[in-house]
Design an enzyme around this catalytic site. Structure first.
Site, PDB file in Angstrom:
ATOM      1  CG  HIS A 187      -9.074  -4.729 -83.532  1.00  0.00           C
ATOM      2  ND1 HIS A 187      -9.351  -4.073 -82.346  1.00  0.00           N
ATOM      3  CD2 HIS A 187     -10.076  -5.626 -83.691  1.00  0.00           C
ATOM      4  CE1 HIS A 187     -10.461  -4.570 -81.819  1.00  0.00           C
ATOM      5  NE2 HIS A 187     -10.924  -5.502 -82.619  1.00  0.00           N
ATOM      6  CG  ASP A 199      -7.826  -1.366 -81.051  1.00  0.00           C
ATOM      7  OD1 ASP A 199      -7.547  -1.391 -82.260  1.00  0.00           O
ATOM      8  OD2 ASP A 199      -8.671  -2.125 -80.545  1.00  0.00           O
ATOM      9  N   GLY A 226     -17.249  -8.754 -83.002  1.00  0.00           N
ATOM     10  CA  GLY A 226     -18.250  -7.995 -83.752  1.00  0.00           C
ATOM     11  C   GLY A 226     -18.685  -6.754 -82.999  1.00  0.00           C
ATOM     12  CG  ASN A 227     -20.437  -6.396 -79.007  1.00  0.00           C
ATOM     13  OD1 ASN A 227     -20.703  -7.545 -78.678  1.00  0.00           O
ATOM     14  ND2 ASN A 227     -21.360  -5.451 -79.086  1.00  0.00           N
ATOM     15  CB  SER A 228     -14.230  -4.775 -82.146  1.00  0.00           C
ATOM     16  OG  SER A 228     -13.699  -5.801 -81.364  1.00  0.00           O
ATOM     17  N   GLY A 271       8.768  11.897 -70.968  1.00  0.00           N
ATOM     18  CA  GLY A 271      10.163  11.551 -71.215  1.00  0.00           C
ATOM     19  C   GLY A 271      10.812  10.775 -70.089  1.00  0.00           C
ATOM     20  CB  VAL A 272      10.110   9.415 -66.999  1.00  0.00           C
ATOM     21  CG1 VAL A 272      10.553  10.807 -66.649  1.00  0.00           C
ATOM     22  CG2 VAL A 272       8.597   9.268 -66.884  1.00  0.00           C
TER      23      VAL A 272
END
Length: 508
Positions: free
Chosen positions: A124, A154, A252-254, A310-311
């Site tokens: 993001h 992300d 801003g820490n992202s 696949g469940v």
């Protein structure tokens, strides 16, 4: 004196040999995984626990040079949301996707992984950006390009043209313990490098933010919702198994670093839980052990190649145990098994309860998702489950996206994925009679496979949609769809149909 001279000479020769050996080996490191490159750069650490000294001075000094400031800009014509919309959704300030009316800029953080310029950050932070600029610790500004990005975790990998950059040492997020000290390093609120301290307050935390971001409507879908009240179908493929910390994390820490007291990278800061938009004590980081696999895929393929059991399943607790009429309060209750999946081949059935993966106890969905998220199609995984109170074990070979893209609506029919129309970037099968009866229609085809980056994917036609008409003509198979395409008016193709959440109309 002569002896001292010999010792100095021996030391000089040994050092020269070591440097020469490193330089000889250095060009080959680009072929190694990020984890193997770490083994070349750093001596192994035999500590079992991730925790270290309470004195953070050395850890902060070791880490800070490898954390960078990322600045992004967005043009006025870019109709996608800015990175801050992700925060708006979690903070309660969002709504539909906001259309940009003027050039905008945003900023985040990143962590240098290799000396030649590979940097990890959040999806993001860089998603839809027209320009990405990285400010290094020595105040240099360099342009960056995106190598790969993944909204499901992300995570994003970017690259700058630079050499001899400081590198952070990766830790082992499996060894992180609730209550241990951690540092968050980044560029919050457009400040310069900032280090904050706190403890790990929880692990394997799911907060639903990635699913919300996946479900954010396009402008066309939002307008359709306003007209009809119908929302498009969505399949949640996000993986959330965050490390939760009370170290101060702000916008801003992202993309910045979460490190232990030894100065080892254990997570990539991704989000905060707040009603105000600033820190109130709950921050969330992506475990580095999950990130390693994703980042290696980015560098090798430019995308994530994820394996699937696949469940479909529901996490058990006291209430869910009562609903499903089982005695177990922990584990994952299997609600469905997709055809042609690894789970189907291994004989798993609806009603089985997954208890362990590779010997590790599974309490909730993040426990399973993170462990499977580290694996690739073709990998085998040992699963322990309960069936009618008896414990069983089986080895499952993970399948790729072909499993995920078969709509759960069709799971009972066991139909093949159908014929592909390359122009649309999707496959179609005739709608089963029971599905037509369910929706009260007399004809239709079902979208069973949407190719990433192709037309249907770009206009967000949902998997599993039952298409009844193309350009006003009824369709019953893939050939009908293809024959109806040339009859578009004014160059616009219109498809109509129905899904679990109501009627759909798409024009493109």
């Amino acid at each position: 004196m002569k002896r001292i001279g010999l010792i100095v000479l021996a030391a000089f020769i040994g050092g020269a040999a070591a440097i020469g050996g490193y330089k000889l080996f250095e060009p080959r490191t680009a072929q190694l995984s990020f984890q193997d490159q770490q083994k070349v750069l750093f001596a192994s650490n035999s500590k079992v626990s991730s925790a270290g000294s309470v004195d953070f001075v050395e850890a902060a000094a070791a880490v800070s040079p490898a954390v960078v400031h990322i600045r992004t800009s967005y043009s006025a014509s870019n109709g996608d949301s800015s990175p801050m919309d992700m925060f708006d959704q979690l903070f309660g300030g969002g709504g539909g996707r906001r259309m940009q009316r003027a050039p905008q800029a945003a900023s985040g953080s990143g962590v240098i992984l290799t000396s030649d310029g590979y940097i990890v950050t959040n999806n993001h932070v860089v998603d839809n950006a027209d320009k990405i600029e990285v400010v290094l610790s020595d105040r240099r500004k360099v342009s960056a390009k995106v190598i790969g990005k993944d909204p499901n975790t992300d995570l994003a990998l970017i690259k700058v043209d630079a050499t001899d950059l400081p590198v952070i040492k990766m830790g082992n997020s499996d060894n992180v313990q609730v209550g241990e000290w951690v540092l968050a390093v980044g560029f919050p609120l457009d400040l310069q490098t900032t280090v904050t301290a706190g403890i790990v307050s929880a692990k394997s935390r799911s907060i639903g933010i990635l699913a919300k971001n996946q479900n954010q409507p396009t402008q066309e879908e939002y307008e359709e919702y306003q007209r009809t009240g119908k929302v498009p179908d969505r399949t949640n493929t996000s993986i959330e198994s965050f490390i939760q910390t009370d170290a101060a994390i702000n916008p801003g820490n992202s993309g910045g670093a979460l490190v232990n007291a030894n100065g080892e990278l254990i997570g990539i800061n991704a989000a905060i839980a707040s009603q105000t938009g600033t820190n109130v004590g709950y921050g969330f980081a992506i475990p580095i052990n999950l990130a390693k696999k994703i980042l290696d895929d980015f560098r090798k393929y430019g995308e994530v190649r994820r394996g699937y059991i696949g469940v479909t399943f529901a996490p058990l607790d006291a209430d869910m145990a009562e609903k499903f009429q089982v005695k177990e309060n922990t584990g994952l209750y299997i609600t469905g098994v997709l055809p042609n999946s690894g789970a189907a081949a291994a004989g798993l059935q609806k009603g089985d309860i997954i208890k362990k993966v590779e010997g590790a106890v599974i309490y909730d969905s993040p426990d399973l998702q993170e462990k499977i998220g580290r694996l690739s199609p073709g990998d085998k995984v040992q699963l322990t489950y309960l069936r009618n109170g008896s414990e069983k074990s089986t080895s499952i070979t993970l399948k790729g996206d072909d499993v995920k893209k078969v709509s759960p609506t069709l799971a009972a029919s066991g139909k093949p994925t159908g014929a592909t129309i390359s122009k649309l970037g999707a496959s179609f099968i005739p709608a089963p009679s029971e599905l037509k009866a369910k929706y009260g229609v007399k004809n239709g085809v079902v979208v069973t496979n949407i190719q990433t980056g192709k037309l249907f994917d770009s206009v967000d036609v949902p998997n599993g949609m039952l298409i009844t008409t193309v350009n006003g003509k009824s369709v019953n198979n893939a050939k009908d769809v293809e024959d109806a395409l040339p009859s578009s008016k004014n160059g616009m193709t219109t498809i109509s149909g129905v899904g679990p959440n109501g009627n759909y109309t798409f024009s493109f």
